[in-house]
Design an enzyme around this catalytic site. Structure first.
Site, PDB file in Angstrom:
ATOM      1  N   PHE A  11       6.690   1.809  -4.152  1.00 31.72           N
ATOM      2  CA  PHE A  11       8.097   1.982  -3.788  1.00 31.72           C
ATOM      3  C   PHE A  11       8.670   3.344  -4.145  1.00 31.72           C
ATOM      4  O   PHE A  11       9.742   3.718  -3.678  1.00 31.72           O
ATOM      5  CB  PHE A  11       8.990   0.881  -4.396  1.00 31.72           C
ATOM      6  CG  PHE A  11       8.702  -0.500  -3.882  1.00 31.72           C
ATOM      7  CD1 PHE A  11       9.055  -0.858  -2.589  1.00 31.72           C
ATOM      8  CD2 PHE A  11       8.071  -1.440  -4.678  1.00 31.72           C
ATOM      9  CE1 PHE A  11       8.777  -2.132  -2.103  1.00 31.72           C
ATOM     10  CE2 PHE A  11       7.792  -2.714  -4.202  1.00 31.72           C
ATOM     11  CZ  PHE A  11       8.149  -3.060  -2.916  1.00 31.72           C
ATOM     12  N   TYR A  37       2.946   4.716   0.749  1.00 34.69           N
ATOM     13  CA  TYR A  37       3.614   5.283   1.923  1.00 34.69           C
ATOM     14  C   TYR A  37       2.605   6.147   2.682  1.00 34.69           C
ATOM     15  O   TYR A  37       1.790   6.847   2.078  1.00 34.69           O
ATOM     16  CB  TYR A  37       4.805   6.141   1.502  1.00 34.69           C
ATOM     17  CG  TYR A  37       5.918   5.367   0.833  1.00 34.69           C
ATOM     18  CD1 TYR A  37       6.564   4.317   1.478  1.00 34.69           C
ATOM     19  CD2 TYR A  37       6.356   5.710  -0.451  1.00 34.69           C
ATOM     20  CE1 TYR A  37       7.602   3.615   0.867  1.00 34.69           C
ATOM     21  CE2 TYR A  37       7.396   5.018  -1.071  1.00 34.69           C
ATOM     22  CZ  TYR A  37       8.014   3.968  -0.405  1.00 34.69           C
ATOM     23  OH  TYR A  37       9.041   3.289  -1.011  1.00 34.69           O
ATOM     24  N   ASP A  88       0.846  -1.197   0.000  1.00 31.96           N
ATOM     25  CA  ASP A  88       0.000   0.000   0.000  1.00 31.96           C
ATOM     26  C   ASP A  88       0.872   1.234   0.000  1.00 31.96           C
ATOM     27  O   ASP A  88       2.098   1.142   0.186  1.00 31.96           O
ATOM     28  CB  ASP A  88      -1.021  -0.016   1.157  1.00 31.96           C
ATOM     29  CG  ASP A  88      -0.415   0.227   2.523  1.00 31.96           C
ATOM     30  OD1 ASP A  88      -1.134   0.716   3.400  1.00 31.96           O
ATOM     31  OD2 ASP A  88       0.773  -0.080   2.728  1.00 31.96           O
ATOM     32  N   HIS A 108      11.051  -9.701   0.304  1.00 26.57           N
ATOM     33  CA  HIS A 108      10.726  -8.277   0.214  1.00 26.57           C
ATOM     34  C   HIS A 108      11.994  -7.448   0.446  1.00 26.57           C
ATOM     35  O   HIS A 108      12.863  -7.837   1.233  1.00 26.57           O
ATOM     36  CB  HIS A 108       9.667  -7.925   1.264  1.00 26.57           C
ATOM     37  CG  HIS A 108       9.028  -6.596   1.044  1.00 26.57           C
ATOM     38  ND1 HIS A 108       9.606  -5.413   1.486  1.00 26.57           N
ATOM     39  CD2 HIS A 108       7.862  -6.255   0.444  1.00 26.57           C
ATOM     40  CE1 HIS A 108       8.808  -4.411   1.147  1.00 26.57           C
ATOM     41  NE2 HIS A 108       7.754  -4.889   0.518  1.00 26.57           N
TER      42      HIS A 108
END
Length: 223
Positions: free
Chosen positions: A79, A68, A66, A187
């Site tokens: 990202f 920031y 989701d 991740h």
């Protein structure tokens, strides 16, 4: 909420936008704002990933969780952060892997628009978030973004999906592996990057696969 979207996506997702659930998403986000909640990203950038990467130019999908949830960070690409905003830790680790993999110098900018414009869909599974509350809007968006992944799988061929971490890898069931490429790794978060993200070489592998598909490789540099 601004629901204007790039024409090729509007066509590809016409059935999805006509579902009652999408009306529920619009109502939910409007209600949040009416209640005085701060929602990221700004309304005009909620569908930025789609506008930056038209459906018919799509080559690669990078799936995030989701947006920031801090001030000024989210701008609709997973990202990524706008110019002038310090790259968050996961993005820094992505840049470290790029340097290790292809020798790219680590950039000072965390804005990934250049990737998006080359056909890399930077898709978060939730397109909005309440300030300082990660995953606060995740349940309302999940059916929509799952449908997006399914439509890509159904209507396109040879797309490269980069699935980083368990959350992204749980979406693998939505993808037809007989006609698409799936690359999996840990991740890039500081909590897990050394458990398989570092050294995954997904960026060079992606370009090798694109070349085999007869497509222009991605220029991952941000200079």
């Amino acid at each position: 909420m601004d629901v204007k979207i790039e024409p090729s996506w509007k066509l590809a997702l016409s059935e999805v936008f006509n579902q009652p659930h999408f009306t529920e998403i619009v109502h939910f986000v409007k209600t949040e704002k009416a209640a005085g909640k701060t929602v990221y990203p700004p309304g005009s950038q909620i569908f930025h990933a789609f506008d930056a990467t038209p459906f018919d130019q799509l080559k690669v999908v990078i799936l995030g969780q989701d947006p920031y949830h801090g001030p000024g960070q989210a701008h609709g690409l997973c990202f990524s952060v706008p110019e002038g905003i310090k790259p968050p830790p996961s993005l820094v680790n992505i840049f470290k892997e790029l340097k290790s993999d292809i020798g790219m110098e680590i950039p000072t900018s965390g804005n990934l628009d250049k990737w998006a414009k080359q056909g890399v869909l930077l898709l978060n599974a939730a397109l909005t978030v309440r300030a300082s509350e990660p995953n606060s809007h995740a349940p309302i968006w999940a059916p929509f973004t799952d449908a997006v992944i399914q439509k890509i799988s159904e209507k396109r061929k040879g797309i490269i999906f980069l699935l980083w971490g368990k959350f992204a890898q749980d979406k693998q069931t939505l993808i037809d592996e007989s006609k698409h490429h799936i690359l999996k790794a840990a991740h890039p978060s500081p909590f897990s990057a050394d458990k398989g993200f570092f050294g995954c070489k997904h960026f060079s592998t992606t370009n090798t696969l694109l070349a085999k598909e007869g497509l222009q490789p991605i220029d991952w540099s941000l200079r």
